[in-house]
Design an enzyme around this catalytic site. Structure first.
Site, short mmCIF file in Angstrom:
data_model
loop_
_atom_site.label_atom_id
_atom_site.label_comp_id
_atom_site.label_asym_id
_atom_site.label_seq_id
_atom_site.Cartn_x
_atom_site.Cartn_y
_atom_site.Cartn_z
N ASP A 201 0.83 -1.22 0.00
CA ASP A 201 0.00 0.00 0.00
C ASP A 201 0.86 1.26 0.00
O ASP A 201 0.59 2.23 -0.71
CB ASP A 201 -0.91 0.01 1.24
CG ASP A 201 -2.08 -0.95 1.10
OD1 ASP A 201 -2.22 -1.54 0.02
OD2 ASP A 201 -2.84 -1.10 2.08
N GLU A 228 -3.10 -1.84 -9.27
CA GLU A 228 -1.77 -1.20 -9.37
C GLU A 228 -1.61 -0.50 -10.72
O GLU A 228 -0.51 -0.28 -11.20
CB GLU A 228 -0.67 -2.23 -9.09
CG GLU A 228 -0.27 -3.17 -10.21
CD GLU A 228 -1.34 -4.17 -10.66
OE1 GLU A 228 -2.50 -4.06 -10.23
OE2 GLU A 228 -1.02 -5.03 -11.49
N1 LIG Z 1 -0.88 -3.81 -1.49
C1 LIG Z 1 -1.78 -3.71 -2.44
N2 LIG Z 1 -1.75 -4.53 -3.48
C2 LIG Z 1 -2.64 -4.41 -4.47
C3 LIG Z 1 -3.65 -3.42 -4.42
N3 LIG Z 1 -4.39 -3.51 -5.54
C4 LIG Z 1 -3.87 -4.55 -6.27
N4 LIG Z 1 -2.83 -5.08 -5.62
C5 LIG Z 1 -2.01 -6.23 -5.99
O1 LIG Z 1 -1.32 -6.01 -7.21
C6 LIG Z 1 -0.95 -7.29 -7.73
C7 LIG Z 1 -1.03 -7.27 -9.22
O2 LIG Z 1 -0.53 -8.48 -9.67
P1 LIG Z 1 -0.59 -8.94 -11.16
O3 LIG Z 1 -1.83 -8.42 -11.82
O4 LIG Z 1 -0.39 -10.44 -11.16
O5 LIG Z 1 0.58 -8.24 -11.87
P2 LIG Z 1 2.07 -8.01 -11.45
O6 LIG Z 1 2.51 -8.92 -10.37
O7 LIG Z 1 2.21 -6.53 -11.15
O8 LIG Z 1 2.83 -8.37 -12.78
P3 LIG Z 1 2.93 -7.52 -14.12
O9 LIG Z 1 1.79 -6.56 -14.15
O10 LIG Z 1 2.82 -8.51 -15.20
O11 LIG Z 1 4.23 -6.82 -14.10
C8 LIG Z 1 -1.89 -8.31 -7.08
O12 LIG Z 1 -1.15 -9.13 -6.21
C9 LIG Z 1 -2.85 -7.45 -6.28
O13 LIG Z 1 -3.25 -8.06 -5.05
C10 LIG Z 1 -3.68 -2.57 -3.27
O14 LIG Z 1 -4.53 -1.67 -3.13
N5 LIG Z 1 -2.75 -2.73 -2.32
#
Ligand SMILES: Nc1nc2c(ncn2[C@@H]2O[C@H](COP(=O)(O)OP(=O)(O)OP(=O)(O)O)[C@@H](O)[C@H]2O)c(=O)[nH]1
Length: 307
Positions: A201, A228
């Site tokens: 976060d 993200e």
């Molecule tokens: N801490 C946190 N994590 C988040 C939030 N929103 C999304 N995520 C995490 O962001 C991660 C995104 O993972 P993926 O979509 O697999 O993509 P990545 O690991 O960034 O890989 P690439 O996009 O391919 O580079 C997931 O583990 C989500 O849980 C948030 O508000 N807080």
């Protein structure tokens, strides 16, 4: 004789009643525009003694200059037309403050139907005004919050969608370029797994701050598009200018860290698109095309920009 005494008694009762209410009674003779009466309570409220209210000019002079002209013109016009009315204004106190007043005015006509005098009550509504102002402030805050991402403080998806639609229309109407950058944090899942969700976060907050610092024009909008992924809307921005902004974002993140832990930020990939006169596609297609560029940057190895 008895009748006269009774009449005098009644008048005395009326006067006592009038002068013991919180509302301040007054009467103005229409033709001479002079006060024939004003309740002595006026002194407790505004500090001006009752006998200092001689003419309508005294009344007008003690209205806050911001609303004076409007209030005086409105009250004069309504009175001249014989219409009962009310007006809210800030009245000047003898020590230079202002008190919100609601003046409720009744027009008295003579037997011929001509306006004879005005009678009214002034009410102290300052407390109500303070509450109204507080409610206005709260409403503004709520409105701003409803357009804000709770975690990062940048605009939320709702705000982005609304502004994109508005800027898209402006760009179509004027032919000015409109650019969009979509950015996604690289391997964020692994970052979360390694550092924990809370640190994840904090990472999102730091990334949002870097993007905000990189998109500097007043009309630029940084929004959290979801998870993200971030979107940056750049009105009146050409493709090469948008590319420069994306590069600034990429570098800011490469140099950035999370303040309290000094952890470096993961890299970020970007897609950049620009709506120009000659590729006037549909707004949704435009966003999807930029998103495809973002994923091209990912599949090309990440930490990259595809325009
Ligand atoms: N801490 C946190 N994590 C988040 C939030 N929103 C999304 N995520 C995490 O962001 C991660 C995104 O993972 P993926 O979509 O697999 O993509 P990545 O690991 O960034 O890989 P690439 O996009 O391919 O580079 C997931 O583990 C989500 O849980 C948030 O508000 N807080």
């Amino acid at each position: 004789m008895v009748e006269q005494a009774q009449q005098a008694g009644k008048s005395e009762i009326y006067r006592t009643l009038l002068e013991s209410t919180k509302a301040i009674p007054w009467q103005i003779d229409w033709k001479s525009a002079t006060f024939s009466y004003i309740g002595p309570q006026i002194e407790a409220l505004l500090g001006w003694s009752a006998d200092s209210w001689k003419t309508a000019v005294d009344w007008a002079d003690r209205i806050h200059p911001d609303e004076r002209q409007h209030v005086v013109e409105y009250c004069m016009a309504q009175s001249a037309s014989g219409i009962d009315h009310e007006a809210d204004y800030r009245a000047l106190t003898a020590d230079g403050r202002h008190v919100w007043i609601r003046d409720v005015v009744h027009v008295i006509r003579d037997e011929a139907g001509e306006v004879n005098s005005l009678v009214g009550f002034m009410f102290d509504i300052s407390e109500r005004k303070v509450n109204e102002d507080r409610i206005d402030e709260l409403q503004k805050t709520l409105m701003a919050l409803s357009y804000q991402d709770g975690l990062t403080g940048v605009a939320n998806r709702r705000r982005f969608d609304e502004l994109l639609a508005a800027e898209w229309e402006k760009s179509r109407a004027t032919g000015a370029p409109l650019s969009l950058i979509m950015g996604d944090i690289d391997l964020f899942k692994a970052y979360n797994d390694r550092h924990g969700h809370l640190q994840g976060d904090d990472c999102l907050k730091a990334v949002a701050a870097c993007l905000k610092a990189a998109a500097m024009r007043p009309r630029d909008l940084v929004a959290r598009y979801g998870g993200e992924e971030f979107a940056i809307l750049l009105p009146e921005t050409t493709r090469s200018e948008a590319l420069a902004v994306a590069e600034r974002c990429r570098l800011a993140i490469a140099e950035g860290s999370i303040v309290h832990s000094d952890n470096r930020l993961p890299s970020m990939s970007f897609g950049v698109g620009t709506r120009c006169d000659d590729d006037c596609i549909d707004m949704r297609d435009f966003v999807e095309a930029v998103d495809r560029k973002l994923y091209a940057a990912k599949s090309g190895g990440r930490d990259a920009i595809v325009a």
